[in-house]
Enzyme design. Structure first.
Site, PDB file in Angstrom:
ATOM      1  N   SER A 141       0.865  -1.185   0.000  1.00  0.00           N
ATOM      2  CA  SER A 141       0.000   0.000   0.000  1.00  0.00           C
ATOM      3  C   SER A 141       0.892   1.221   0.000  1.00  0.00           C
ATOM      4  O   SER A 141       2.005   1.178   0.535  1.00  0.00           O
ATOM      5  CB  SER A 141      -0.894   0.019   1.246  1.00  0.00           C
ATOM      6  OG  SER A 141      -1.514   1.293   1.416  1.00  0.00           O
ATOM      7  N   TYR A 154      -1.796  -0.703  10.171  1.00  0.00           N
ATOM      8  CA  TYR A 154      -1.913  -1.072   8.755  1.00  0.00           C
ATOM      9  C   TYR A 154      -0.678  -0.612   7.989  1.00  0.00           C
ATOM     10  O   TYR A 154      -0.096  -1.369   7.199  1.00  0.00           O
ATOM     11  CB  TYR A 154      -3.174  -0.438   8.176  1.00  0.00           C
ATOM     12  CG  TYR A 154      -3.412  -0.722   6.714  1.00  0.00           C
ATOM     13  CD1 TYR A 154      -3.995  -1.922   6.300  1.00  0.00           C
ATOM     14  CD2 TYR A 154      -3.083   0.219   5.743  1.00  0.00           C
ATOM     15  CE1 TYR A 154      -4.227  -2.176   4.955  1.00  0.00           C
ATOM     16  CE2 TYR A 154      -3.310  -0.028   4.400  1.00  0.00           C
ATOM     17  CZ  TYR A 154      -3.889  -1.227   4.010  1.00  0.00           C
ATOM     18  OH  TYR A 154      -4.109  -1.464   2.673  1.00  0.00           O
TER      19      TYR A 154
END
Length: 247
Positions: A141, A154
């Site tokens: 990501s 995350y």
């Protein structure tokens, strides 16, 4: 390794969103796709959609943070033919301020993203090395590169995936196995839609393009990395991210 890869592609977390788009794209590219999802229903629905479009796909449920489940995914793939592509896509998003995060929140995030990527790669890499061919594509990501407010756990997990990608590429590239990562920006998926509206509005305003991407945009990047056109791409992190990260 310049030959075009065909055979079996495993896509984890392929029941919806980016994973589903990737599985559908790789099926159109000519791979037999092993569609994994946490729930059997979503996995089977995805496989049915691929077969309805003329592709080949088999479904298998499983939690990729569990060794026994990963072994079942790999066994299904082995029964279909040589696994030449692995897309470590399974993941989830949980939003919370760091001060409110629990150890369980952190451990589960790392278990799914980092441990899951490790276990799935361990399961298929020996066969790829024995054949001298394969492509492993890890879904990171852009938040693993720049961080995200209320997404510390995350971001940390995705940064670990990028580090794992680079290190493994240095180990196995000379043996014919390419390892790369994709670091999408915000994509219109159920996971991102689950984040707060305020977060999504603020994030869109930061992007040079001014809007989020679509799952198919990421699928095209994965398709490229799985192809012979990417034969000199190793240890790279490609960014379909609407301009959020520019390298």
């Amino acid at each position: 390794m310049g030959a075009e890869l065909k055979g079996v592609a495993i896509v984890t977390g392929a029941g919806s969103g980016i994973g589903l788009a990737v599985a559908q794209r790789l099926a159109r590219d000519g791979f037999t796709v092993v569609v994994n999802d946490l729930t059997a229903e979503r996995a089977e629905e995805a496989a049915v959609s691929i077969r309805a479009a003329g592709g080949q796909a088999e479904a298998v449920a499983g939690d990729i943070s569990r060794e026994a489940d990963v072994a079942a995914i790999a066994a299904l793939a082995d029964g279909l033919g040589p696994c030449t592509v692995l897309v470590n896509n399974a993941g989830y998003v949980h939003q919370a301020r760091f001060i409110d995060l629990t150890a369980h929140d952190f451990d589960r995030m790392v278990a799914v993203h980092v441990r899951g990527t490790f276990l799935c790669t361990k399961a298929v890499l020996p066969g790829m090395l024995a054949r001298g061919a394969g492509s492993i594509i890890n879904m990171a990501s852009q938040l693993g590169q720049i961080g995200g407010i209320e997404l510390v756990h995350y971001s940390a997990a995705k940064a670990a995936i990028i580090g794992m990608t680079k290190a493994l590429a240095r180990e196995v590239s000379a043996s014919g196995v390419r390892v790369n990562a994709v670091a999408p920006g915000p994509i219109n998926t159920p996971l991102v839609q689950a984040l707060s509206e305020d977060w999504r509005r603020a994030k869109a305003a930061e992007l040079p393009l001014g809007h989020f991407g679509e799952p198919e945009d990421v699928a095209g990047t994965v398709s490229f990395l799985a192809s012979a056109d990417a034969k000199i791409y190793v240890g790279q992190t490609l960014g379909p991210n609407s301009g959020d990260v520019m390298l």
